[in-house]
Design a protein around this motif. Structure first.
Motif, PDB file in Angstrom:
ATOM      1  N   ALA A 198       0.951  -1.224  -0.032  1.00 26.87           N
ATOM      2  CA  ALA A 198       0.323   0.049  -0.092  1.00 26.87           C
ATOM      3  C   ALA A 198       1.000   1.274  -0.110  1.00 26.87           C
ATOM      4  O   ALA A 198       0.236   2.209  -0.411  1.00 26.87           O
ATOM      5  CB  ALA A 198      -1.044   0.135   1.311  1.00 26.87           C
ATOM      6  N   VAL A 199       2.065   1.017   0.250  1.00 32.36           N
ATOM      7  CA  VAL A 199       2.923   2.260   0.396  1.00 32.36           C
ATOM      8  C   VAL A 199       3.342   2.515  -0.944  1.00 32.36           C
ATOM      9  O   VAL A 199       3.784   3.723  -1.244  1.00 32.36           O
ATOM     10  CB  VAL A 199       4.134   2.387   1.351  1.00 32.36           C
ATOM     11  N   ALA A 200       3.246   1.901  -1.871  1.00 28.90           N
ATOM     12  CA  ALA A 200       3.960   2.389  -3.142  1.00 28.90           C
ATOM     13  C   ALA A 200       3.336   1.573  -4.373  1.00 28.90           C
ATOM     14  O   ALA A 200       3.712   1.891  -5.600  1.00 28.90           O
ATOM     15  CB  ALA A 200       5.255   2.043  -3.310  1.00 28.90           C
ATOM     16  N   PHE A 201       2.388   0.557  -4.262  1.00 28.58           N
ATOM     17  CA  PHE A 201       1.969  -0.222  -5.365  1.00 28.58           C
ATOM     18  C   PHE A 201       0.775  -0.619  -5.156  1.00 28.58           C
ATOM     19  O   PHE A 201       0.169  -1.404  -4.723  1.00 28.58           O
ATOM     20  CB  PHE A 201       2.885  -1.609  -5.167  1.00 28.58           C
ATOM     21  N   THR A 202      -0.289   0.386  -5.602  1.00 26.56           N
ATOM     22  CA  THR A 202      -1.839   0.331  -5.556  1.00 26.56           C
ATOM     23  C   THR A 202      -2.388   0.363  -6.931  1.00 26.56           C
ATOM     24  O   THR A 202      -3.536   0.349  -6.934  1.00 26.56           O
ATOM     25  CB  THR A 202      -2.192   1.458  -4.654  1.00 26.56           C
ATOM     26  N   GLU A 203      -1.722   0.055  -7.874  1.00 25.93           N
ATOM     27  CA  GLU A 203      -2.363   0.024  -9.087  1.00 25.93           C
ATOM     28  C   GLU A 203      -3.238  -1.304  -9.278  1.00 25.93           C
ATOM     29  O   GLU A 203      -3.051  -2.262  -8.430  1.00 25.93           O
ATOM     30  CB  GLU A 203      -1.215   0.079 -10.232  1.00 25.93           C
TER      31      GLU A 203
ATOM     32  N   HIS B 176      -0.518   6.358  -7.717  1.00 30.23           N
ATOM     33  CA  HIS B 176      -0.513   6.096  -6.356  1.00 30.23           C
ATOM     34  C   HIS B 176      -0.474   7.079  -5.622  1.00 30.23           C
ATOM     35  O   HIS B 176      -1.072   7.326  -4.659  1.00 30.23           O
ATOM     36  CB  HIS B 176       0.650   5.128  -6.012  1.00 30.23           C
ATOM     37  N   SER B 211      -5.929   1.770 -15.148  1.00 29.91           N
ATOM     38  CA  SER B 211      -4.960   0.542 -13.989  1.00 29.91           C
ATOM     39  C   SER B 211      -4.341   1.243 -13.151  1.00 29.91           C
ATOM     40  O   SER B 211      -4.159   1.029 -11.958  1.00 29.91           O
ATOM     41  CB  SER B 211      -4.736  -0.588 -14.632  1.00 29.91           C
ATOM     42  N   GLN B 399       2.986  11.118   0.931  1.00 28.26           N
ATOM     43  CA  GLN B 399       1.769  10.501   0.517  1.00 28.26           C
ATOM     44  C   GLN B 399       0.617  11.064   0.421  1.00 28.26           C
ATOM     45  O   GLN B 399       0.699  12.006   1.232  1.00 28.26           O
ATOM     46  CB  GLN B 399       1.586   9.117   1.659  1.00 28.26           C
TER      47      GLN B 399
END
Lengths: 682, 682
Positions: A198-203, B176, B211, B399
């Motif tokens: 969740a900190v960097a990869f939410t695609e 993100h 996406s 963030q």
């Protein structure tokens, strides 16, 4: 509707993989236990139910290929359980010096490893090369009733790989190419080194792969729903026109007290955690490396099945040989890695009176000459075909037949602007066997693929880079496109042959070398501008890596140079001759080959007695090894017509004559013997 | 519903851009006319209707940023028409030696260019850095009633950029991060160098960007539907929580006889084609570089608007200064690029008696010490935070606030496993101003970002690479992760400072240098293993790039070394002392700084009289410049506990003593004066 019912032995086998992962990493006190523990069910279903392999012959040509893109101990564990040449002691030696189980799996180092993984994204992309190779070889050699080449490539991949650009490039191309033989299982465990993804990869990964024209499947419970895993892989195998990615929701470090956290990603489990894990799975809590008999039996069955399949395949190949002797001979030759007898007779040979040509053009002439006799060649460009001159006239594109643009028997690959994936795919093509891949871009953009080139070299994959526009000679495109540091980079990389041919014969030599040095990638640095054919350049000379192009005794100076600058230093020598100075010329097109020559030869070429000056239109870094004085690019190049750019940097005959004179005077004034840089203690 | 009605002057302006593109490329006889001709309408709408810029002050902080990712002549044309310092003569000098209009736009070379583009994908990714910078600076400094920093970043991108992995990485991260300030216009012209994009690029781009969590818009007629272009940009500006990509269907080379084909991509139009083009647009067919007065007026209005906006902004900033003097002082200092007075007093200083520590840990101590006094620092890691030790305790993540994981005022960026985009984003952060970016990964994986590092150096962007796990000292991870060639690569790159500090004071020096050399990227190569603090190492010494760490007269040998090997060679020197041999030790942590020292100093450090031996756990390539003999890694590293790996390669005190003895004996036997490698003719 599942074709699979979980049996107690399945549970035992999976528990074995999980506990072994904990033990292997625990004993090494280093490594990644979490991913193998989480992916154990998928590994079990794949290897027990689907995977065709003969562990007694890891080179069986039609074997399924497995790539663990998030390279870790899981691959060693499976190789051991399946009966490859990897003993329990080897597992215990994980990450120890001299073991066959180093920190990340290395092709060429450990039996059964197809491509090197660990550097993220590389395995993902190399596997696309394995898929292209299968599709191509099948299209060329399979016949009605002879489905000789029909293996799958299975890939395990994690979040880290999917974040890497090289994977995106490869995925887009694989979708375009409709490679139905590729089956990826994505370990969707929500954890990377920095913690929750969740900190960097939410695609949306599923949507992304749909956009690439992949089949996208998912399994919600990858921890224990073996039936769902089975069905997904079975469905993937049915899709013939798309690669498949199966998103498998798993719990990293499943069974550990810390499961589902990044605490199990890259550090061993604590002793009490390992004990509890084993107790939970009904294994003896204090026994390390416990492998129940049933587990060996399960994977032994895979090995037995594979041995039988290979035997059947051998029979099929033999009867293919009866019906198609020519194809059979060619296929078996290609699989053996041997070039056809006499192929080298096709290489162009030049006389000094032949017209000057750009070495990229000379490269095209080589490709045109050898393609008819070397069906093994399969190449392409990262969207620079017309500049790299890599597509010979008769070429057919490697394309899905449905596109109407080519077919899978075609040998020319349109890589798109995807240099890094191209390099990694080259590794996969080379690893598959039967194919000698070449890949092409501007020399400057080989750097984009540095991660892949490095693994070509480490893994001993024969990938040939056709790297045109090799210096400031590209002219107008300017400094953004002019390599300065690139040659030094790859000359410093072990097991890479960097070639910079000076003319036609040297270009032929560079191809001869690149094609016959089967354990080494080569980078051929080729000019955009025309180069005259030189008196004294021959294939044999160039294959020594360096040689005396123009000899004279009692010289005042030796100039050593490469590529497009050789004719410039010849002009300088002529000018100095008019001043009564004797200048020898050495051409050094390939340092690594020269370094392999006997000391006596090297010393005879770069001899003592007079100063040696190097001239090359790159950074001078490294030339100090072969010369006393260096002349090159002090900084970036410049944008302009190439002759003017050369003049700006003093790379002209008249200026090099001035520089040479300065060097001669300096050493005369300095006095004392001038000793060759080849004379060394170490 | 369009807020835009096409006027005759719009048509004229667009025709001007199109004909100028043909003329500029035609005169240079080199370049890419097709994309500028196709993108002329989008450029016109953007620059005439939306873009905030003051051409008389290209550094106005709150200007909108423009990035032409498919870098070509279009940018020069627009800079000229808008009134930047780029004359008509400069346009005529396109791609000529010494011009400010080189083949591809270079930041730092031409006024008004934000980031260097041309190498595909770089502009796309750097722009994400520009977007991060805006969001961050706004979050830190904007106050109620003081919307000081609110610019947009507009990007033109083509198929080529979208194929590059670096763009995929950056796009995923931008989505993100919910960067609503980014507006990309994708020139969907179906053409790349190899021809129709159908040959290699058939993914669904819209779906792919969905996406990634982008807003995706499209304009079906980008050739002439100015209203649709206007509306799409307006809609993009309204979306505050997502980057936007507008897919603009255009005809490459619009107006040419060859429009819509790759014939107009990378080669000039023929003379008759240019004539016909001009006639079609009502321009004098035989007049080159014809610019109607109306066109200058249209873009002059943009310039006038921008000058007014800047004036208003200056006033706003002044009144901000009244209300928030502290923030005002800090912001204006940051914009000026000046470090706060006395910041360097925070740098840690070490005594030899201080405990040994890994230089990655020493780096963490520096970051911990300077972060409170240097708000300019904004850094992160490519998913190796716990290994790189780059996140200081008090850090807040950058963030989107909605994630609950941090906020835009946070300075720590979670890059994910995206090294190449990280490097390019670093360039964007540096280019924005007010921010000093650091980025981190294992040293080996800086190579993945080579394309971006090269542009940092060419564009003079101050990006600091925290490159930990710098050699075989990383141990168990093995050869796949152990850099051998990486230092040579970047030492050969102009304008890159490669640092390899040997202890605490040298680590502090590396940061001092990296932070004060504002026109140069630095790569700090840091160890995983502990290093003792050395007698004689000081900040001042290290800042010379190289210095005598241990001095002795009438030496038998000088050993020059870096980083983790310095303490090893000190041990070797001690052993040789026991044999009655005198060994000087030179530490050379940064070659490029050393090269800048006066010749006299360099010669005093690497002096004549005795042989010089270099010792470093990398490829020896390049060390010949500073030493007579070299000891390093002959090939790849190995996987194992690091002490054992060091021992395997002979990198131990006792073995270096043996090697040193061999060197001493060789040169004694050889006889004659041993001359310093610093004594050179050139």
């Amino acid at each position: 509707m599942s074709g699979f019912t979980t049996k107690p032995t399945d549970e035992v086998a999976i528990a074995t993989i999980r506990t072994l992962a904990a033990d292997v990493v625990g004993k090494a006190n280093s490594g990644h236990p979490g991913a193998p523990m989480g992916m154990a069910p998928a590994a079990h279903v794949l290897f027990s139910q689907f995977f065709n392999t003969n562990p007694k012959n890891s080179k069986w040509y039609n074997r399924d290929r497995f790539v663990l893109s998030n390279g870790c101990a899981l691959e060693y564990i499976m190789l051991h359980l399946l009966g490859f040449k990897l003993s329990l002691d080897d597992l215990k030696d994980f990450r120890q010096l001299g073991s066959i189980t180093p920190g990340h799996p290395e092709a060429g180092h450990t039996d059964g490893i197809e491509v090197t993984t660990g550097p993220l994204g590389q395995g993902f992309a190399s596997a696309v090369g394995l898929g292209i190779a299968q599709a191509h070889m099948a299209a060329v050699y399979n016949k009605d009733g002879f489905d000789l080449i029909n293996n799958y490539t299975y890939v395990f991949t994690g979040d880290g790989c999917l974040m890497e650009g090289v994977a995106s490039e490869a995925a887009s191309l694989a979708g375009h190419l409709q490679l139905g033989n590729l089956i990826y299982i994505y370990d969707d465990n929500h954890i990377s080194i920095d913690g929750d993804t969740a900190v960097a990869f939410t695609e949306n990964v599923e949507q992304r792969f749909l956009s690439y024209n992949w089949q996208v499947l998912h399994v919600d419970n990858g921890d224990s729903d073996l039936g769902a895993i089975y069905n997904a892989i079975a469905e993937a195998r049915e899709e013939k026109n798309k690669p498949t990615i199966i998103r498998l929701r798993t719990t990293i470090g499943y069974g550990s007290k810390q499961q589902g956290t990044h605490g199990v990603h890259g550090a061993p489990l604590k002793a009490d955690d390992i004990q509890a894990l084993k107790t939970k799975f009904g294994f003896p809590p204090n026994e390390a490396f416990h492998i129940p008999k049933e587990t060996y039996e399960v994977y032994g069955a895979t090995a037995t099945r594979g041995a039988k399949l290979e035997k059947e395949w051998d029979a099929l190949l033999a009867s293919y040989g009866q019906k198609y002797p020519k194809e059979h001979a060619e296929l078996t030759r290609r699989i053996s890695g041997k070039l056809p007898d006499g192929w080298e007779k096709s290489l162009p040979v030049y006389k000094p009176s032949d017209a000057a040509q750009a070495s990229r053009k000379l490269s095209e002439l080589v490709l045109t000459a050898i393609t008819p006799v070397l069906p093994d060649l399969m190449g392409g460009s990262a969207d620079l075909t017309g500049s790299n001159l890599t597509r010979v006239k008769a070429a057919v594109d490697f394309q899905p037949p449905s596109t109407g643009l080519g077919n899978y028997a075609g040998t020319y690959i349109r890589y798109g602007v995807r240099e890094h994936a191209m390099g990694a795919i080259g590794n996969g093509l080379a690893a598959y066997g039967g194919i000698i891949p070449f890949v092409a871009t501007f020399m400057n953009f080989v750097s984009y693929a540095a991660g892949a080139v490095r693994l070509s070299a480490l893994s001993k994959h024969q990938v040939i880079w056709v790297a045109t526009h090799d210096s400031i000679g590209l002219g107008e495109d300017g400094p953004t496109h002019q390599p300065v540091e690139v040659a030094a980079h790859f000359r410093a990389t072990p097991n890479v042959d960097v070639w910079r041919p000076a003319d036609g014969n040297e270009t032929s030599a560079s191809y001869y070398s690149a094609l016959t040095r089967t354990q080494t990638p080569s980078i051929l640095c080729l000019s955009r501008q025309n180069l005259p054919n030189l008196e004294g350049s021959t294939l044999e000379n160039a294959l020594k890596g360096g040689y005396v192009l123009y000899e004279i005794q009692n010289e005042d100076l030796t100039i050593v140079s490469t590529g497009s600058e050789v004719s410039i230093v010849l002009e300088a020598a002529q000018k100095l001759k008019e001043e009564g100075l004797k200048v020898r010329i050495v051409s050094l097109p390939c340092w690594s080959l020269f370094d392999e020559q006997p000391a006596e030869y090297r010393l005879s070429v770069l001899r003592s007695g007079a100063p040696i000056l190097s001239v090359e239109a790159y950074s001078t870094l490294g030339w100090q090894k072969y010369s006393h004085e260096q002349f090159g690019l002090p900084s970036w190049g410049a944008s302009g017509p190439y002759q003017k750019v050369y003049a700006k940097f003093g790379l002209t005959g008249p200026n090099i004559a001035v520089v040479g004179k300065k060097v001669i005077d300096f050493y005369k004034k300095k006095g004392g013997e001038v000793v060759s840089p080849m004379v060394k203690a170490l």
